[in-house]
Structure formats: C-alpha cells, structure tokens
Scaffold this active site. Structure first.
Site, short mmCIF file in Angstrom:
data_model
loop_
_atom_site.label_atom_id
_atom_site.label_comp_id
_atom_site.label_asym_id
_atom_site.label_seq_id
_atom_site.Cartn_x
_atom_site.Cartn_y
_atom_site.Cartn_z
N ARG A 175 0.82 -1.22 0.00
CA ARG A 175 0.00 0.00 0.00
C ARG A 175 0.86 1.28 0.00
NH1 ARG A 175 -2.18 -3.78 -1.14
NH2 ARG A 175 -4.14 -4.66 -0.38
N SER A 225 -11.06 -1.31 2.77
CA SER A 225 -10.37 -1.62 4.03
C SER A 225 -9.87 -0.32 4.64
CB SER A 225 -9.19 -2.56 3.76
OG SER A 225 -9.64 -3.80 3.26
N GLU A 295 -5.51 3.24 6.33
CA GLU A 295 -5.11 3.16 4.93
C GLU A 295 -5.77 4.28 4.15
OE1 GLU A 295 -6.28 0.02 1.49
OE2 GLU A 295 -5.20 -0.84 3.19
#
Length: 302
Positions: A175, A225, A295
């Site tokens: 990520r 998420s 995130e």
C-alpha cells in the site's frame, strides 16, 4: 492569478470546471464538503498545464481518482481539486503489453484485458479505484497487487515535467509507492500481462467478485479496508477481537459484516468517521498492543 483565473484557464482549454463543487458524490464514502474549484482534465499534458498554473499562483491542489480511498473533511477542500476524465482515458494493447490512462477505472481495465485473453489483472476486478490510483498506493487483493504487472508509469513531477519512470524506481511495497513522498502524479501506465484462457480469466474474475460480495459490506458506502494490515495480524480480526464489530459514532460504524471496513450508514459526517477511527485505534492498542494505521487518506478541512 486567482481561482477565477484558473477557472478561466480551464474554460479556455475546454476542461470541465465547477466552483464550490460537492465532493461527496465523487467518493465511495459519499462523505465530505465541497471543492473550492473542481477541474476535470483529459490527459497528462492538460494536467501539467493546470498544475503549473496553480503552482505559479500559489493555489493548493489535490488529485482524486475514483475517490475510493479518501475521507474528505466536512469543511471541504480549499484550492483546486482535480481529476482525470474517465470518459477520455484511453487503453491500448500490443501483444502482452497494455497501456492505459491513469483515469481508467480498474474494473474497465480488467474487462479490457479479459476481452483480449490477457491474464494478470483478475485480482483487481471489483476494486473501486482508477489505474493511476492503483499505482499510487500499489493496490492489491487476493494475492495480487499492481507491482506484479506494472513495468513503467508516465509521471508528472511537481516541477511540471512529464517523464517515464520504471516500476522499480517507484519503490512499490505494501500500500505504498515513492509517489506518496515525491508528490508525483501518474498520468499513464504500462502493464505486462500474459496470454491466458479467456473463459478461465472471466471465471476467476467472477469468483473473486463473488467473494467480495460475500465478505465485504458492498451494500453500504465505505472506503474499502479502512486500516493497513499490521505486521503479523489482520486489522479486521483485531477489531473484532476487541468487540468492536458494529461499534458506531453517529452514522459511521464498524461493519457488522467485516470489521476491517468502516461504513456510512446513511448520513455520516467526516468528523464522525474520524472519531470512530480514533476510538478503534485506541481500543485495539489498549487490548492488543497493536497500533492500527488508517489506509484511508484524510484530506480537506475537518
């Protein structure tokens, strides 16, 4: 040059521009205040012209893709919010090499590859982002990620220059990409796929989409998420272990279906999501010693 001049520049070039434009409809969370000025550009050359004008004027800018990993503050975003027009983004294939504009939605890119019997992008089918966004955050799912198929990207640097950067130089990891530190913007990308069986590719895409529907709260607005996966753990499992499934602050809630998702039950505010995030981080740290990191990117005025 003021915002009015930036808007005039947009009109002169045939770009879409709107003052005080609502951003909530442009995010998958369906949350957030307006953009002081929203500009939609067709390609990298137009983006370079826009960003150079904004830099010269001292106007802050924010690029959004499909708004799938963003929480926009209730006070909105000052300056220019801009994006690539998904309708003008192009895709092309030469053998096993696929080139596409940054504004192409991932699901459309996956379908394009499938129709050419090219395999390697099945993991991305159903991820609600753009191709450019997938590179920026090295998007991934079900064992695949952008780093596995990306060979190079066309990048617009903060000084207005456009050049090709090989995938290795982007330092893609979980990520993360070097673009998060450099401020560079992906305008196009080059992918290396493999010839496969079209029916098998389609079947895999549908299988993964079925898993998403089964396990993820797709019926409610969210940003996917919400937390990064901590080393040696799964964020959703830790949150559930702490008894936080269904925990809510106002209209923002930890999903009952998957504790790794924060959902908008209808009219959640960014402030409610932020308070919920802070509370979850604190509870999980107290109970497990693990510190969760969002995130989702928080942008704008809260």
């Amino acid at each position: 040059m003021r915002l009015a001049d930036i808007a005039a520049l947009a009109r002169e070039n045939g770009w879409q521009a709107a003052a005080n434009a609502p951003l909530a409809p442009l995010t998958t969370f369906r949350i957030g205040g307006p953009a002081e000025l929203l500009v939609t550009v067709p390609d990298g050359a137009a983006a370079a012209k826009l960003l150079c004008a904004c830099r010269a004027a001292g106007v802050p800018t924010l690029l959004i893709g499909n708004g799938s990993n963003l929480l926009v503050g209730d006070g909105g975003v000052r300056g220019v919010v801009w994006r690539f027009d998904p309708k003008t983004a192009e895709m092309a294939a030469d053998g096993e090499t696929v080139t596409c504009g940054a504004g192409v939605p991932l699901t459309r890119l996956c379908t394009f590859a499938k129709d050419l019997a090219l395999t390697g992008l099945e993991f991305a089918f159903g991820i609600p982002g753009t191709a450019g966004g997938a590179v920026f955050m090295n998007a991934g799912a079900y064992g695949g990620e952008a780093a596995q198929v990306l060979t190079a990207a066309e990048v617009l640097e903060t000084d207005g220059t456009l050049h090709t950067v090989d995938a290795e130089s982007l330092s893609l990891s979980y990520r993360h990409s070097a673009l998060m530190e450099s401020g560079g913007v992906v305008t196009a990308l080059h992918l290396r796929l493999k010839v496969g069986d079209k029916e098998q590719i389609a079947a895999t895409m549908q299988e993964l989409m079925a898993k998403r529907r089964e396990k993820q709260p797709l019926q409610l607005p969210s940003a996917g998420s919400f937390f990064k996966r901590p080393a040696g753990h799964f964020a959703g499992a830790l949150i559930e272990q702490c008894g936080l499934k269904g925990f809510s602050v106002g209209e923002a809630a930890v999903s009952e279906k998957h504790a790794g998702f924060v959902v908008n039950k209808g009219n959640a505010t960014a402030a409610e999501v932020r308070r919920l995030s802070d509370a979850v981080i604190e509870r999980v740290r107290e109970k497990t010693g693990v510190t969760l990191v969002p995130e989702v990117r928080f942008v704008g005025e809260f």
